[in-house]
Design an enzyme around this catalytic site. Structure first.
Site, PDB file in Angstrom:
ATOM      1  N   GLU A  23     -11.872 -21.688 -15.528  1.00 48.98           N
ATOM      2  CA  GLU A  23     -11.863 -21.738 -14.276  1.00 48.98           C
ATOM      3  C   GLU A  23     -10.730 -22.587 -13.637  1.00 48.98           C
ATOM      4  O   GLU A  23     -10.724 -23.666 -14.037  1.00 48.98           O
ATOM      5  CB  GLU A  23     -13.160 -22.052 -13.723  1.00 48.98           C
ATOM      6  CG  GLU A  23     -13.271 -22.057 -12.069  1.00 48.98           C
ATOM      7  CD  GLU A  23     -14.846 -21.975 -11.719  1.00 48.98           C
ATOM      8  OE1 GLU A  23     -15.512 -20.908 -12.139  1.00 48.98           O
ATOM      9  OE2 GLU A  23     -14.915 -22.992 -10.780  1.00 48.98           O
ATOM     10  N   THR A  72     -11.057 -19.799  -8.031  1.00 47.85           N
ATOM     11  CA  THR A  72     -12.117 -20.111  -6.850  1.00 47.85           C
ATOM     12  C   THR A  72     -11.436 -19.521  -5.624  1.00 47.85           C
ATOM     13  O   THR A  72     -10.292 -19.770  -5.501  1.00 47.85           O
ATOM     14  CB  THR A  72     -12.492 -21.574  -7.058  1.00 47.85           C
ATOM     15  OG1 THR A  72     -11.216 -22.287  -6.524  1.00 47.85           O
ATOM     16  CG2 THR A  72     -12.868 -22.049  -8.154  1.00 47.85           C
ATOM     17  N   TRP A  73     -12.368 -19.435  -4.439  1.00 43.70           N
ATOM     18  CA  TRP A  73     -12.133 -19.067  -3.382  1.00 43.70           C
ATOM     19  C   TRP A  73     -12.295 -20.199  -2.207  1.00 43.70           C
ATOM     20  O   TRP A  73     -13.346 -20.794  -2.229  1.00 43.70           O
ATOM     21  CB  TRP A  73     -13.124 -17.784  -3.055  1.00 43.70           C
ATOM     22  CG  TRP A  73     -12.757 -17.085  -1.495  1.00 43.70           C
ATOM     23  CD1 TRP A  73     -13.713 -17.414  -0.408  1.00 43.70           C
ATOM     24  CD2 TRP A  73     -12.162 -16.118  -1.329  1.00 43.70           C
ATOM     25  NE1 TRP A  73     -13.231 -16.476   0.652  1.00 43.70           N
ATOM     26  CE2 TRP A  73     -12.171 -15.741  -0.174  1.00 43.70           C
ATOM     27  CE3 TRP A  73     -11.311 -15.191  -2.276  1.00 43.70           C
ATOM     28  CZ2 TRP A  73     -11.522 -14.466   0.339  1.00 43.70           C
ATOM     29  CZ3 TRP A  73     -10.648 -14.140  -1.779  1.00 43.70           C
ATOM     30  CH2 TRP A  73     -10.649 -13.843  -0.539  1.00 43.70           C
ATOM     31  N   HIS A 119     -13.086 -15.396  -7.367  1.00 40.36           N
ATOM     32  CA  HIS A 119     -14.126 -15.574  -6.667  1.00 40.36           C
ATOM     33  C   HIS A 119     -13.868 -15.014  -5.167  1.00 40.36           C
ATOM     34  O   HIS A 119     -12.701 -14.878  -4.685  1.00 40.36           O
ATOM     35  CB  HIS A 119     -14.342 -17.225  -6.311  1.00 40.36           C
ATOM     36  CG  HIS A 119     -14.657 -17.938  -7.721  1.00 40.36           C
ATOM     37  ND1 HIS A 119     -15.280 -18.765  -7.612  1.00 40.36           N
ATOM     38  CD2 HIS A 119     -14.399 -17.561  -9.001  1.00 40.36           C
ATOM     39  CE1 HIS A 119     -15.669 -19.276  -9.015  1.00 40.36           C
ATOM     40  NE2 HIS A 119     -14.819 -18.542  -9.563  1.00 40.36           N
TER      41      HIS A 119
END
Length: 663
Positions: free
Chosen positions: A39, A70-71, A103
């Site tokens: 990630e 990730t968002w 995400h």
């Protein structure tokens, strides 16, 4: 809900099938084949984005099953900024060849906004989404009657509107979601997400194996049967530990706090502790028989994560290649693209950039798809195309100051040999090969170093191969049990004197040797190949399949590549020097006056004849010199016949060695 291959129906095209991430995860679990995923979060700056692309390239070498991005709601995650979540995820998928999951949060979003985000994700070729609620700001929480409130709403929406196109992941909380009234309530909400269509679960961080295994057992008790992958957080600094546990609303166990406190200002000591702690945690999980995959929270760093995976034996030393070139992570492209011109072997991101708008990709016969126009390459500044090395370090490698073209030749030779230059620095990259010397080129390093030293500036090469196993550590690709064949190929820049001699002697090697020679402006363009047909230079034979021919020498594409190859002299090399400097002028003169040549030896079962062709070229130049037709400057390029004999001897030794090794 069982899901296997995704079917993507595109208007005007045949449906495209590819194996979904959900299917591959289940297969790895069924085969008891451990895997890992990584990630990352979007960086804040353009330079950070360029550096992160380099990290993706390096960490892909360990064989992650997928990576996720990730968002960041505050960073325009669905926009077109370089640092947006979708931009980074799309770049990773298309240009780094990695299966990518994005995400996506939905709290307080309208259906129109969410649909726009999902559509953009699909348009980028990403078919995996981690559906999240996002920060709800509990102090000002109001239920959104006409929009999305929880992750389950996003899961339902994606399944309803996009059927099985997307693999959907959701988050699980081994200690219960901090906003839930109880652990049991959170488990019920998790089951709702799975029942709505989620394919698998990745957990939030935890500190002990018991926490995860208890959570796993509780999930199974209430009927959650999908894969559950533990999220692993390598402790790397005291600051990151405190921040992440604060965001997750977790308490750091006393046993960890007692170790961290005395060394909290010593990042190296904390990282070493974190590596040992995470390794032990992961071993317990894998040994339990319940865990087959690990999701690593990298924090955009690589040292600790890579070491943990190596400790566990999960970091692959050799990652199987489906094709000899770097495939795209874009699902549609990966399912359709089987062939590329060999010229872009060491610049795959450039090739993808120039073909990103193609409606179809070569599949089976290159000639069937030779008509699509390549896009222009003027965007050398794009963060995934530009050099990740700063100018000062490039000058250290390529010459702080150049006095002659022979200084340039020395750079090429040092790149091939790995020797340090006069600055005590190793040349680890060139404008045509930014990721170091390939394993195939390294096989030919001895003869290549000698030719580069006298001005045959090689930028691409492969040795002849006759039926090596598809699992070969250097030449192998494709399924196990296959056999690989390839023709000797050589591509290089030479000056006008060499080009004139080469043009003179090449006809006598026809049809065994195909060639193409061209200058920067394209006015001098010589070839003995049929311009309408490509020449396959790599192919594989596999059980139950048609013969695959993934790399070709294509005359039409070579004209396109020529412009890029010459432009790299000025765009990448000359620009590291001051305007008006002698160094800059030397590079520009080479770009304007040298020729680009490629040679193919079509008789791959026999010893490589391309060295003989080059020796013949050098001997012809020497003969012209002896006849008084050229200046004495040629003596600096071709010393004497003894060197040619030595070159021939070295090449024979290489051929003998490769024959013994089955190459």
């Amino acid at each position: 809900m069982a899901r296997g291959n995704r079917v993507n129906e595109v208007k005007g095209k045949e449906p495209v099938n590819w194996e979904s991430l959900a299917s591959r995860i289940k297969k790895r679990i069924a085969d008891n084949d451990p895997f890992f995923s990584l990630e990352f979060f979007p960086p804040r700056t353009e330079q950070g984005a360029a550096n992160l692309i380099g990290r993706f390239d390096r960490m892909s070498q360990g064989g992650p099953l997928f990576i996720d991005i990730t968002w960041h709601p505050a960073g325009d995650p669905g926009g077109d900024k370089i640092t947006s979540s979708t931009k980074i995820a799309g770049t990773v998928s298309n240009y780094c060849g990695l299966e990518t999951m994005l995400h996506m949060t939905c709290c307080k979003q309208s259906p129109e906004t969410v649909n726009r985000h999902v559509e953009k994700t699909k348009s980028l070729g990403i078919c995996n989404i981690l559906a999240l609620r996002g920060d709800a700001d509990e102090d000002n929480w109001t239920f959104n009657e006409n929009g999305f409130n929880y992750a389950v709403d996003l899961v339902k929406f994606i399944r309803k509107e996009y059927k099985d196109y997307f693999t959907i992941c959701v988050a699980g909380y081994p200690n219960g979601h901090p906003d839930c009234s109880s652990y049991q309530e959170d488990l019920r909400h998790l089951k709702e997400k799975v029942d709505a269509g989620a394919d698998f679960i990745i957990t939030q961080l935890f500190f002990t194996a018991e926490e995860f295994l208890n959570f796993f057992a509780d999930c199974r008790k209430i009927g959650i049967t999908c894969p559950i992958i533990p999220g692993i957080f390598p402790i790397q600094t005291n600051r990151s530990l405190v921040q992440l546990t604060k965001l997750s609303k977790l308490t750091i166990p006393d046993e960890i706090q007692k170790v961290i406190e005395p060394i909290k200002d010593n990042d190296a000591a904390i990282r070493n502790f974190g590596i040992d702690y995470a390794t032990d945690l992961c071993r317990k999980l894998l040994d339990s028989g319940k865990v087959h995959g690990l999701h690593m929270y990298t924090l955009n760093l690589e040292t600790a994560t890579v070491q943990i995976l190596k400790n566990l034996g999960l970091w692959s030393k050799t990652v199987p290649r489906p094709l000899p070139f770097q495939t795209s992570g874009n699902a549609e492209r990966r399912a359709n693209e089987e062939i590329r011109p060999i010229f872009w072997t060491d610049r795959p991101k450039s090739y993808i950039h120039r073909t990103i708008d193609w409606d179809e990709f070569p599949n089976g016969r290159w000639g069937d798809s030779a008509s699509p126009a390549f896009g222009d390459l003027k965007d050398y500044h794009l963060f995934y195309l530009r050099s990740r090395t700063v100018k000062s370090k490039l000058r250290d490698q390529w010459g702080r100051e150049l006095f002659s073209e022979q200084d340039v030749w020395k750079v090429f030779q040092n790149f091939i040999t790995g020797h340090r230059n006069e600055n005590g620095v190793k040349v680890k990259e060139t404008p045509w090969c930014e990721d170091g010397l390939s394993a195939e080129t390294n096989v030919l390093s001895e003869p290549l170093s000698k030719y580069n030293a006298i001005g045959v500036l090689t930028i691409n090469s492969q040795p002849n191969v006759n039926g090596v196993p598809s699992t070969h550590p250097i030449f192998g690709w494709g399924d196990k049990g296959g056999y690989i064949f390839q023709k000797a190929y050589l591509e290089f820049f030479i000056n006008k004197r060499y080009a004139s001699a080469l043009k003179t002697i090449l006809p006598k090697y026809h049809p065994r040797v195909y060639y193409h020679m061209i200058d920067a402006c394209g006015e001098t363009d010589h070839t003995n190949a049929d311009r309408n047909y490509p020449n396959a230079v790599t192919w594989g034979v596999f059980a139950g399949k048609e013969v695959l021919q993934p790399t070709v020498v294509d005359p039409i594409s070579f004209i396109v590549w020529k412009d890029e190859a010459f432009a790299l002299w000025t765009e990448k090399w000359a620009k590291i020097y001051e305007e008006g400097s002698a160094s800059k002028q030397i590079i520009q003169d080479i770009a304007e006056n040298y020729y680009l040549v490629n040679l193919v030896d079509n008789e791959f079962p026999n010893d490589n004849i391309l060295w003989t062709v080059l020796d013949d070229m050098l001997a012809t130049v020497a003969d012209i010199k002896c006849n008084g037709s050229v200046t004495n400057g040629v003596a600096a390029q071709v010393e004497n016949s003894k060197e040619l004999v030595q070159l021939n001897g070295d090449c024979c030794k290489l051929n003998e060695a490769t024959t013994k090794n089955g190459i």
